[in-house]
Design a protein around this motif. Structure first.
Motif, PDB file in Angstrom:
ATOM      1  N   ASP A 241      12.502  13.392  24.183  1.00 24.94           N
ATOM      2  CA  ASP A 241      11.039  13.296  24.318  1.00 24.94           C
ATOM      3  C   ASP A 241      10.319  13.763  23.060  1.00 24.94           C
ATOM      4  N   PRO A 242       9.609  12.805  22.417  1.00 27.41           N
ATOM      5  CA  PRO A 242       8.710  13.200  21.337  1.00 27.41           C
ATOM      6  C   PRO A 242       7.513  13.944  21.924  1.00 27.41           C
ATOM      7  N   LEU A 243       6.817  14.666  21.071  1.00 30.02           N
ATOM      8  CA  LEU A 243       5.558  15.308  21.462  1.00 30.02           C
ATOM      9  C   LEU A 243       4.419  14.583  20.752  1.00 30.02           C
ATOM     10  N   ILE A 244       3.240  14.598  21.366  1.00 24.05           N
ATOM     11  CA  ILE A 244       2.085  13.944  20.747  1.00 24.05           C
ATOM     12  C   ILE A 244       0.925  14.942  20.672  1.00 24.05           C
ATOM     13  N   PHE A 245       0.338  15.030  19.484  1.00 21.24           N
ATOM     14  CA  PHE A 245      -0.844  15.870  19.270  1.00 21.24           C
ATOM     15  C   PHE A 245      -2.074  15.013  19.563  1.00 21.24           C
ATOM     16  N   VAL A 246      -2.944  15.484  20.447  1.00 19.93           N
ATOM     17  CA  VAL A 246      -4.170  14.716  20.741  1.00 19.93           C
ATOM     18  C   VAL A 246      -5.385  15.638  20.848  1.00 19.93           C
ATOM     19  N   ALA A 247      -6.557  15.013  20.739  1.00 22.20           N
ATOM     20  CA  ALA A 247      -7.824  15.717  20.965  1.00 22.20           C
ATOM     21  C   ALA A 247      -8.608  14.986  22.048  1.00 22.20           C
ATOM     22  N   ASN A 248      -9.378  15.732  22.802  1.00 28.98           N
ATOM     23  CA  ASN A 248     -10.358  15.145  23.713  1.00 28.98           C
ATOM     24  C   ASN A 248     -11.374  14.375  22.853  1.00 28.98           C
ATOM     25  N   LYS A 249     -11.799  13.210  23.338  1.00 31.27           N
ATOM     26  CA  LYS A 249     -12.640  12.313  22.530  1.00 31.27           C
ATOM     27  C   LYS A 249     -14.004  12.928  22.208  1.00 31.27           C
TER      28      LYS A 249
END
Ligand code: X2X
Length: 343
Positions: A241-249
């Motif tokens: 499983d890769p990890l993904i960095f995200v932000a709330n829009k």
């Protein structure tokens, strides 16, 4: 009431958050909440810490990231993390593709049994067109994807016996993660899978309520799973499983272009650091981490090519079933990217 409390209250009441943008975002928040499943003893948590440090330093403290490990912003229920990011209960997250796949079915791609034979195969997906396609899908789903990290190849462990072939799984109770694909895979192997959060899993190993689990070896060592009865490890490398960095829009759009660039670049840097840590001690002819784990009195089984092929064969119907749900075109693109990878 501050903005976050209002948003959380709206979310709790089940109200659409279309109302949220009407509250003008005149200044930056004092703190931005970063969700992760595990803390700084793990590569995943170390990456979160690094992201926060880089951003704070480069924005001169304008953006102050506080990490909430244990997915504590959603009371430990990692399968609800993605929804909470969309709703603004979480500002930033580094999440596993597995935990977000109940909402984004295409993220199940990485959980197809035996799709990715090695690290180069993971990179061929995340660093290529497949990765860009998935970021496009996440963008349409209402979050801002920023960078890739890594949890790792998920090796199977248990307290009862060595696992070399599907017959060895028979009757064993396994804790699996929150995508139904995992229930199918472990059922196909003849085991008895039960879905559980990471928070609930550890006491279940300790009490013997479940016999086994699957997670990267970095998780095994940091969580000291040998102390809760996990005495057998099989290096089958069936999924990663890769990890993904995200932000709330909305949070993202409240930042200046300059700060957006700082946050994105820092995520890419922290992501590379995460991938390095996730693979540390796990490559080469005799990986150091295998020795460390054997030093804990754990038996490590390395399946032969023929044994691996047997695991692959019994899980193939799961692969075929889920390839349809993920999207045959995306799966074909992934298979082609892996076939032509640079090793
Ligand atoms: O729950 C797990 O097994 C973990 C920590 O690996 C994930 O969050 C996917």
């Amino acid at each position: 009431m501050n903005r976050r409390t209002i948003i959380a209250a709206l979310a709790a009441a089940g109200l659409a958050l279309a109302a949220a943008p009407a509250m003008s975002q005149s200044k930056y928040q004092a703190e931005y909440r970063l969700s992760t499943v595990v803390g700084t003893a793990f590569p995943w948590g170390k990456a979160g810490e690094k992201w926060g440090e880089l951003v704070k330093q480069r924005t001169n403290g304008r953006i102050n990231i506080k990490m909430y490990p244990g997915v504590s912003l959603v009371a430990g229920d990692q399968t609800r993390e993605f929804t909470a990011i969309r709703q603004g209960v979480i500002d930033l997250a580094i999440g596993s593709t597995i935990n977000w796949s109940p909402q984004i079915r295409q993220l199940n791609l990485f959980s197809l049994p035996f799709l990715m034979p090695d690290y180069a195969a993971i990179d061929a997906l995340t660093q290529g067109e497949v990765g860009r396609d998935l970021f496009g899908i996440l963008g349409k789903a209402g979050v801002v994807p920023l960078a890739w990290g890594e949890n790792g190849f998920r090796e199977v462990t248990n307290s009862k016996r060595e696992l070399r072939r599907p017959a060895d799984f028979k009757g064993l109770k396994f804790r699996v993660v929150g995508s139904p694909l995992f229930l199918d895979t472990f059922t196909a192997l003849g085991a008895n899978p039960t879905q559980m959060s990471w928070a609930d899993a550890q006491p279940a190993f300790a009490s013997g309520a479940v016999d086994g689990q699957e997670n990267p070896l970095t998780v095994f060592t940091a969580a000291k799973l040998h102390t809760v009865g996990q005495k057998n490890v099989t290096l089958w490398g069936y999924v990663a499983d890769p990890l993904i960095f995200v932000a709330n829009k909305e949070v993202w759009e409240s930042w200046s272009k300059e700060d957006q660039k700082i946050v994105r670049d820092a995520a890419v840097e922290a992501g590379k650091y995460c991938i390095e840590l996730a693979r540390e001690g796990l490559t080469g002819a005799s990986p150091a981490m295998h020795k460390t784990i054997e030093g804990f009195g754990v038996k490590i089984v390395k399946p032969t090519a023929a044994e691996r092929a047997e695991f692959q064969k019994v899980t193939r119907p799961v692969y075929d079933k889920w390839a349809k749900q993920i999207g045959p075109d995306l799966v074909k693109k992934a298979e082609a990217a892996i076939a032509s990878r640079k090793k």
